[in-house]
Scaffold this active site. Structure first.
Site, mmCIF file in Angstrom:
data_model
loop_
_atom_site.group_PDB
_atom_site.id
_atom_site.type_symbol
_atom_site.label_atom_id
_atom_site.label_comp_id
_atom_site.label_asym_id
_atom_site.label_seq_id
_atom_site.Cartn_x
_atom_site.Cartn_y
_atom_site.Cartn_z
ATOM 1 C CG HIS A 108 -2.128 -0.913 0.994
ATOM 2 N ND1 HIS A 108 -3.389 -0.635 1.488
ATOM 3 C CD2 HIS A 108 -2.252 -2.092 0.338
ATOM 4 C CE1 HIS A 108 -4.221 -1.607 1.150
ATOM 5 N NE2 HIS A 108 -3.544 -2.505 0.454
ATOM 6 C CG HIS A 269 -5.204 -11.635 -2.467
ATOM 7 N ND1 HIS A 269 -6.390 -11.324 -3.102
ATOM 8 C CD2 HIS A 269 -4.764 -10.463 -1.937
ATOM 9 C CE1 HIS A 269 -6.636 -10.030 -2.975
ATOM 10 N NE2 HIS A 269 -5.661 -9.486 -2.270
#
Length: 741
Positions: A108, A269
């Site tokens: 992020h 993920h």
């Protein structure tokens, strides 16, 4: 430290103070009103004043590269590895490992990068500051940085937050069994928030699309406060097909193609879980920027249950993608492709997906006696239903080694995209291979020219018959393609002679071609049959030609100045130049050359400031360069707008003198849109024509104050010397070799 600044005008926030124990409030009275409050349309020059050296507590002489090179990077990695598995009671680690948490932090931090203006990214560690530290998509990452504080505290100035966050993401991946592609340091920290246009929305999660439904430029995230896309689907609508379109658009604007996008999502993920134990609306408090002083910069306090561990609330989505979330496996692709997925809701009420034949097989992150079903986001299912993504997913699934390499390279690109060319990378873990997105340059296999050669080449250039204005325009076009936001572009490489730059309208392709042909002839003549090993690159010759023309113009003004010149630029090949990647550098406006495409939504003056910020210029530097380039007749398209002199080609301060001359009255032209006419107040005779960019140096009170300095009778020599200094700065913006030598 170079500046990485803005887009649209930014209204300063009201000052805040502690009004009583546990409260923070804005001053009701006594808070200064900014000029933007009263006159929101005034030209905002704050982008040119950000990140000045006075804000850096290390001081103007601090050399981060030197400090980083003293670092024992292996010792830092060892400390990071210890932190990964040392769970803290105040924020317990899922599965006893902070690795997935730190991967999200690094992702992020880097994932705000966007190609259109080069803003965002890991450099500067802007995740520490508002607004990013309080974006919904960054919920609870404040804790990740606090977990790293003991390491940052230990190594101090030797490693920046930006480098530490990316390195921690790398070490986290490696500790969980994944082989990363490498690591380059060099991200200097910022000390204040960037002024960046993140979208027109006034509320988090508002849509970033324009009236035609297209994602607004230069944005990449689809909704305000997100890094990429809404994991529940566009605007929370669980439509995987629509989500795939959003993914492709958002990741594409962040420099990722379909294969890189699939690799990043599938790789990322593989690890960790989502957190949605209960409704955020009912349980979660203010983000860090809105929390009380006693919170000490932490936010999202959770009043439900323990507020942490099994009760953690972040996105509102809940669950893991695999049964082994702290090791690199192929389970994400296994599960995505092999199960049929049905829509369900998390305990917090968020849209997510579970296997049709769901079983409780996923270990609980904190209670070994519990198990849960697998889950996927809508954006995960999108990778299965979209034909292009699905084909890549199946190929990666069938060829795990190909997937591992693709993820490693995509992760490296994600975390290094805004660091610029490889010449800026620091440390022993920098990959030796050159990657096309790094805008690679060849290594010079020859000796550099010396002072006598430089003098002779300048003589040949000035005697070549190429108009001096064209030499200046070519040098400016080459060097001013640089942008300090992601350190791309610039004169090194001479890419102005290659696609796509050689066909940009702002560069006057027909005239440019003639100049380059002449300079190539001079280059060939100089390099031919040399016996001393010396050669000159076209990149150096382009800059030298502009500098020689500037010196000639200064002599015409009565000043004998020498424009500093440092050889060492090389010539890139077309194979080293990704046309699509460089296309985003094409300016739609350049106030320095009085160029403006009418399709722009922002004003010419605003875009001039934006352009100047990308060139890392101050207000005086921008001012003197515009005035000088007008005097040198260096407009795009041979435009006469703003050439406020009767002796073009002379490096004079005539632009400022004539702009501020009260005998001239300015009015909008009735025949040419965006043009102003300057007429004699007494006779009405037309004297000059100008653009809004030209006139703003007389209309903006702050710019006029600087213009008055250069228009003064005692400023002739100062103007010339300041112009030369600013010109040289622009010519050398991409000379990272000089800055570290």
């Amino acid at each position: 430290m170079q500046k990485k600044r803005v887009g649209k005008s930014v209204v300063a926030a009201l000052a805040i103070i502690a009004m009583s124990a546990g409260t923070v409030a804005a001053w009701a009275d006594g808070a200064p009103r900014t000029n933007d409050f009263w006159w929101p349309e005034r030209l905002d020059l704050s982008p040119l004043r950000q990140h000045d050296v006075e804000s850096n507590p290390y001081g103007k002489d601090f050399d981060y590269a030197q400090a980083f090179n003293k670092l024992d990077i292996e010792a830092v990695k060892k400390d990071i590895r210890a932190t990964l598995t040392t769970s803290q009671d105040w924020w317990p680690a899922d599965y006893g490992n902070y690795g997935p948490f730190f991967i999200r932090m690094a992702w992020h931090g880097a994932g705000t990068y966007r190609t259109y203006d080069g803003r965002g990214g890991a450099g500067g560690a802007q995740q520490r500051f508002e607004p990013l530290n309080s974006w919904p998509d960054n919920a609870n990452l404040d804790k990740a940085r606090r977990l790293l504080w003991p390491i940052k505290k230990k190594y101090g100035e030797n490693i920046s937050w930006g480098d530490l966050m990316v390195l921690t993401g790398n070490v986290a991946l490696e500790s969980m069994g994944f082989q990363t592609f490498g690591f380059g340091g060099g991200r200097e920290d910022d000390w204040q928030s960037d002024l960046v246009y993140w979208g027109a929305g006034t509320k988090f999660m508002s849509n970033n699309r324009d009236k035609n439904g297209k994602l607004e430029k230069p944005l990449a995230a689809t909704q305000m406060g997100l890094i990429y896309v809404n994991p529940e689907g566009p605007n929370g609508n669980p439509d995987p097909v629509a989500a795939a379109k959003d993914i492709r658009d958002a990741f594409g604007r962040m420099a990722m193609n379909d294969e890189e996008t699939l690799a990043l999502i599938a790789g990322g993920h593989t690890f960790g879980k989502a957190h949605g134990a209960a409704s955020p609306d009912k349980c979660v408090g203010a983000a860090p920027a809105g929390a009380g002083v006693e919170a000490q910069g932490l936010g999202w306090a959770n009043k439900c249950g323990t507020g942490k561990g099994a009760d953690t609330i972040t996105s509102g989505l809940e669950g893991a993608w695999s049964v082994d979330p702290v090791h690199f496996t192929m389970q994400y692709l296994d599960n995505l492709l092999e199960h049929d997925w049905v829509l369900t809701k998390s305990p917090a009420g968020a849209h997510q997906w579970m296997p049709k034949d769901a079983q409780d097989i996923v270990p609980d992150a904190h209670d070994p006696s519990k198990r849960h079903p697998l889950m996927m986001f809508t954006t995960d299912i999108a990778l299965k239903v979209d034909p292009a993504y699905s084909a890549i997913a199946k190929r990666f699934h069938a060829h795990p080694e190909e997937f591992k390499l693709a993820f490693a390279k995509a992760w490296f690109k994600l975390t290094h995209r805004d660091l610029g060319p490889k010449a800026r990378y620091l440390g022993k873990d920098v990959p030796k291979v050159d990657l096309i997105w790094q805008d690679p340059l060849p290594v010079a296999g020859y000796q550099m020219i010396g002072d006598a050669d430089i003098a002779e080449l300048k003589r040949r250039i000035l005697a070549s018959g190429v108009p001096k204005a064209e030499l200046i325009k070519t040098a400016w076009a080459s060097a001013a393609s640089f942008r300090a936001t992601d350190y791309r572009g610039g004169a090194n490489g001479a890419r102005i002679r290659l696609a796509p730059e050689n066909d940009w309208a702002v560069n006057d392709p027909a005239s440019l071609s003639k100049v380059l042909k002449s300079l190539e002839g001079i280059q060939s003549g100089f390099n031919r049959n040399r016996t001393d090993g010396k050669q000159v690159s076209l990149a150096d010759l382009i800059v030298l030609g502009g500098s020689a023309a500037v010196e000639d113009a200064a002599r015409k003004a009565g000043y004998d100045v020498k424009v500093p010149f440092s050889p060492g630029r090389v010539d890139a090949t077309q194979a080293q130049t990704d046309v699509a990647s460089f296309a985003v550098l094409e300016p739609t406006a350049d106030g320095f050359r009085n160029y403006y495409q009418k399709s722009n939504e922002r004003s010419p003056a605003e875009l001039m400031v934006d352009r100047a910020s990308k060139l890392d210029l101050t207000v005086p530097e921008m001012t003197v360069l515009v005035g000088g380039l007008r005097a040198l007749d260096a407009n795009a398209g041979h435009s006469r707008l703003g050439v406020l002199t009767n002796r073009p080609g002379t490096l004079s301060n005539d632009f400022f003198v004539n702009l501020l001359d009260m005998s001239t009255q300015w009015t909008k032209s009735s025949s040419a849109d965006g043009t102003y006419e300057g007429r004699d107040r007494k006779t009405g005779a037309l004297k000059w024509t100008a653009s809004p960019v030209d006139l703003v140096f007389g209309s903006s009170s702050e710019l006029r104050a600087v213009a008055e300095v250069y228009a003064s009778d005692d400023a002739h020599e100062k103007f010339v010397r300041d112009f030369v200094q600013a010109w040289t700065k622009v010519m050398n913006l991409d000379r990272f070799d000089l800055k570290r030598s």
